[in-house]
Design an enzyme around this catalytic site. Structure first.
Site, PDB file in Angstrom:
ATOM      1  N   GLU A 160      -6.416   8.898  -7.010  1.00  0.00           N
ATOM      2  CA  GLU A 160      -7.642   9.411  -6.189  1.00  0.00           C
ATOM      3  C   GLU A 160      -7.360  10.587  -5.372  1.00  0.00           C
ATOM      4  OE1 GLU A 160      -9.228   6.456  -3.500  1.00  0.00           O
ATOM      5  OE2 GLU A 160     -10.273   8.120  -2.440  1.00  0.00           O
ATOM      6  N   ASP A 188      -1.251   3.888  -4.782  1.00  0.00           N
ATOM      7  CA  ASP A 188      -2.116   3.260  -3.896  1.00  0.00           C
ATOM      8  C   ASP A 188      -1.782   1.768  -3.831  1.00  0.00           C
ATOM      9  OD1 ASP A 188      -4.102   3.269  -1.840  1.00  0.00           O
ATOM     10  OD2 ASP A 188      -5.502   2.090  -3.094  1.00  0.00           O
ATOM     11  N   ARG A 211       0.192   6.406   6.377  1.00  0.00           N
ATOM     12  CA  ARG A 211      -1.266   5.953   6.578  1.00  0.00           C
ATOM     13  C   ARG A 211      -2.146   6.519   5.430  1.00  0.00           C
ATOM     14  NH1 ARG A 211      -4.253  10.186   7.677  1.00  0.00           N
ATOM     15  NH2 ARG A 211      -3.192  11.888   8.895  1.00  0.00           N
ATOM     16  N   HIS A 219       0.721  -1.116   0.038  1.00  0.00           N
ATOM     17  CA  HIS A 219       0.024   0.147  -0.029  1.00  0.00           C
ATOM     18  C   HIS A 219       1.006   1.179  -0.153  1.00  0.00           C
ATOM     19  CE1 HIS A 219      -3.412   2.485   0.849  1.00  0.00           C
ATOM     20  NE2 HIS A 219      -2.978   2.962   1.906  1.00  0.00           N
ATOM     21  N   LYS A 255      -0.293  11.069   0.084  1.00  0.00           N
ATOM     22  CA  LYS A 255       0.559  10.377  -0.665  1.00  0.00           C
ATOM     23  C   LYS A 255       0.336  10.719  -2.217  1.00  0.00           C
ATOM     24  CE  LYS A 255       0.016   6.061   0.875  1.00  0.00           C
ATOM     25  NZ  LYS A 255      -0.700   6.228   1.876  1.00  0.00           N
ATOM     26  N   ARG A 264      18.133  15.014  11.904  1.00  0.00           N
ATOM     27  CA  ARG A 264      18.289  16.548  11.613  1.00  0.00           C
ATOM     28  C   ARG A 264      19.628  16.682  11.039  1.00  0.00           C
ATOM     29  NH1 ARG A 264      15.590  20.447  15.055  1.00  0.00           N
ATOM     30  NH2 ARG A 264      17.371  21.720  14.572  1.00  0.00           N
TER      31      ARG A 264
END
Lengths: 323, 96
Positions: free
Chosen positions: A207, A182, A159, A143, A164, A248
């Site tokens: 989407e 996706d 998530r 995913h 994305k 960092r």
């Protein structure tokens, strides 16, 4: 390991690359092919079957067919039966060679499918191995979203709803290319290369919340898409967490494993107003620089340490230099 | 504005990892923290700022703090710079 790879699965892609002629009529499903290797049955035909890799696809070249032609029919049928009796999943004949009498009858009797191509034996061997390597390669579906950014394959994870697809859209708009959104199918090639592709019927659809389904090709043109791409860096999008310390200085590289291949991972915290697109472009460029041996954090730190060592000597020298 | 001096404990000096550890600690305090060395003042919450001081081993850093938790910040930072950096000079920072 039992596999579900069959003779037909190899013939189909082989047809796209060369001429293939099926010589046996369709009949019961052939045995599964056990591995990505192919086998030349010469020794087996002559009678030595110890170590004969019967569960691999067999390739008949000039020497095998030449040997069979040299035998009288009875001896020939015996030789063919000797190897087909070992449960062979299929056979290929190279160079468009004419098969001697009895060959196909025996193949049909033993349920061994036979195909012929005009390719020279070594080339046929190469093509069949290549197809098998792909069929037997470890694969997984993730995913994630895969974008080619300046030639670097960035795999976006995080998530649902973190952005994305929106990041991909922004990158396409800036001239980068979408591979898949996706759902990304990942295949491992040659042990340490990960190649990602999209789902066949989902290709290049995005989407976007607030808009719906966007097809990249008609909207942005063919330059905005790509069919497959090596996956080189995972870009993990995360909600900003005040308590988490994000990298960092970049001296320590985070890694992730996909299909047992380690690739670098960059974790990017998300908060409103932050330009993720530009940051991911820099991630891609930084990866390329590191590939070429330029590691900014490491080089800067090295220079810093050298300067501190040197300035110690200089300070001591100047202290006693009273001119 | 409370001030205190801390000597760089790290045997190499204030390199990138050491600077990163100072920043990580400094960010836990709400007060303003500046570190002064040889006339230059850097924000203790900026890695590149601290690295630009090019402070060597045992050099005195002047810590200047201002804000609600300034005393606690001084105690913690002096301890890190003098003791923490000396005991584990190459402790990785960033990813936990």
């Amino acid at each position: 390991m039992s596999s579900d790879v069959r003779f037909d699965h190899v013939v189909e892609p082989l047809r796209l690359q060369t001429d293939v002629e099926i010589l046996t009529a369709s009949f019961a499903e052939p045995l599964p092919v056990a591995g990505a290797d192919v086998h030349r049955p010469g020794m087996g035909l002559m009678g030595y079957v110890d170590g004969f890799q019967s569960n691999r696809l067999q390739i008949f070249g000039e020497s095998e067919i030449g040997y069979l032609v040299s035998l009288d029919e009875e001896a020939r049928r015996r030789a063919i039966r000797r190897i087909f009796d070992l449960h062979v999943p299929g056979a290929f004949v190279a160079m468009g060679l004419e098969l001697p009498a009895g060959f196909l009858e025996e193949a049909t009797a033993y349920n061994v499918p036979v195909a012929r191509s005009s390719l020279p034996t070594d080339e046929l061997d190469y093509f069949v191995r290549d197809i098998l390597a792909d069929l037997f390669a470890p694969r997984d579906t993730l995913h994630a979203t895969l974008v080619d950014v300046y030639g670097v394959g960035l795999l976006f994870t995080g998530r649902s709803g973190i952005g994305k697809s929106e990041t991909a859209l922004d990158l396409i708009e800036r001239g980068h290319r979408l591979v898949a959104d996706d759902m990304v199918t990942v295949v491992r090639r040659s042990n340490d290369v990960l190649v990602g592709t999209g789902r066949e019927h989902l290709n290049h659809l995005l989407e976007i919340r607030g808009v719906g389904i966007v097809d990249v090709m008609p909207v942005f043109g063919v330059r905005g898409i790509r069919m497959q791409k090596r996956i080189e860096v995972e870009v993990r999008l995360e909600d900003w967490d005040e308590d988490k310390e994000y990298d960092r200085h970049g001296l320590d590289r985070e890694e992730t494993r996909i299909l047992d291949v380690a690739i670098p991972r960059a974790t990017v915290p998300i908060y409103p107003g932050k330009n993720i697109t530009v940051i991911t472009e820099v991630i891609a460029l930084d990866f390329m620089l590191k590939t070429y041996g330029i590691d900014t954090a490491r080089d800067f730190n090295q220079k810093l340490i050298e300067t501190m060592e040197r300035s110690g000597h200089t300070a001591r020298y100047l202290k006693h230099d009273t001119e | 504005m409370p001030q205190r001096t801390a000597r760089v404990g790290d045997p190499v000096g204030l390199h990138l990892r050491a600077a990163s550890r100072i920043v990580q600690l400094a960010k836990q305090f709400d007060c303003e923290i500046h570190i002064e060395y040889e006339g230059a003042q850097a924000n203790a919450k900026s890695i590149l700022g601290l690295a630009s001081l090019v402070a060597r081993h045992q050099e005195p850093l002047q810590l200047i703090v201002e804000g609600p938790d300034e005393e606690a910040a001084l105690d913690a930072l002096v301890d890190l710079i003098e003791v923490g950096l000396a005991s584990e000079p190459n402790k990785p920072t960033g990813q936990s």
